[in-house]
Design an enzyme around this catalytic site. Sequence first.
Site, short mmCIF file in Angstrom:
data_model
loop_
_atom_site.label_atom_id
_atom_site.label_comp_id
_atom_site.label_asym_id
_atom_site.label_seq_id
_atom_site.Cartn_x
_atom_site.Cartn_y
_atom_site.Cartn_z
N CYS A 80 0.84 -1.20 0.00
CA CYS A 80 0.00 0.00 0.00
C CYS A 80 0.88 1.26 0.00
CB CYS A 80 -1.00 -0.05 1.16
SG CYS A 80 -2.36 1.11 0.97
N HIS A 173 -3.25 -5.13 1.67
CA HIS A 173 -2.64 -5.43 2.97
C HIS A 173 -2.73 -6.93 3.27
CE1 HIS A 173 -2.21 -1.24 4.47
NE2 HIS A 173 -3.21 -1.02 3.63
N GLU A 175 -1.04 -8.44 5.43
CA GLU A 175 -0.79 -8.62 6.87
C GLU A 175 -2.07 -8.57 7.68
OE1 GLU A 175 -0.32 -5.86 5.22
OE2 GLU A 175 -0.86 -4.13 6.46
#
Length: 196
Positions: A80, A173, A175
């Site tokens: 990002c 994302h 994560e």
Amino acid sequence: MRIGVLALQGDFARHARALARCRGDIEVVEVRKPSELAGLDGLVVPGGESTTLLRLMEEWQFLPALEKFHAEGRPLFGTCAGAIVLAREVENPRQLSLGLIDIGIERNAYGRQRESFEAAGEALLADRRVPIEMVFIRAPRIRSLGPGVQTLASHGGDPVLVQEGSVLVGTFHPELTEDQAVHQYFCDLVARSRGR
């Protein structure tokens, strides 16, 4: 194998946890000073707010240190805002970037916070098609790719995970999901770069 996560701003703690789950031999290091890049085999530049991230990187003199890190062939993974920071060219508005991957990218191209969304997709990782989960939050959109850039995953016809040599970037994302596929791919990229 030591992999750093730039810990100036953004969701660095989630990246650190995802990396730690990839392999048993990884030491994850939160990086807050350029001197802490020494001895690292790879680095994650997390999402956050790219203007703030760049301002902090300039103040702490990270820009020349990251250019040297890249020149030494050590892998980088930007997600990002991290993808924006590593891109060759940034629009909406134009801003400084490191130019470490040959892409043009547009900030906040999918809309504001309320237009954030999740999607399931598929990526080509290590010559295998694998399902991936993606979370897009005020995400950038990759608008142009240089000839040496490989698209690993797309969404809605737009590239969302791309690689050029030792630089991997995603506009989403990984994560924020339980899906380890993209972090595992980066860990394997780092291991190959070090001959492990």
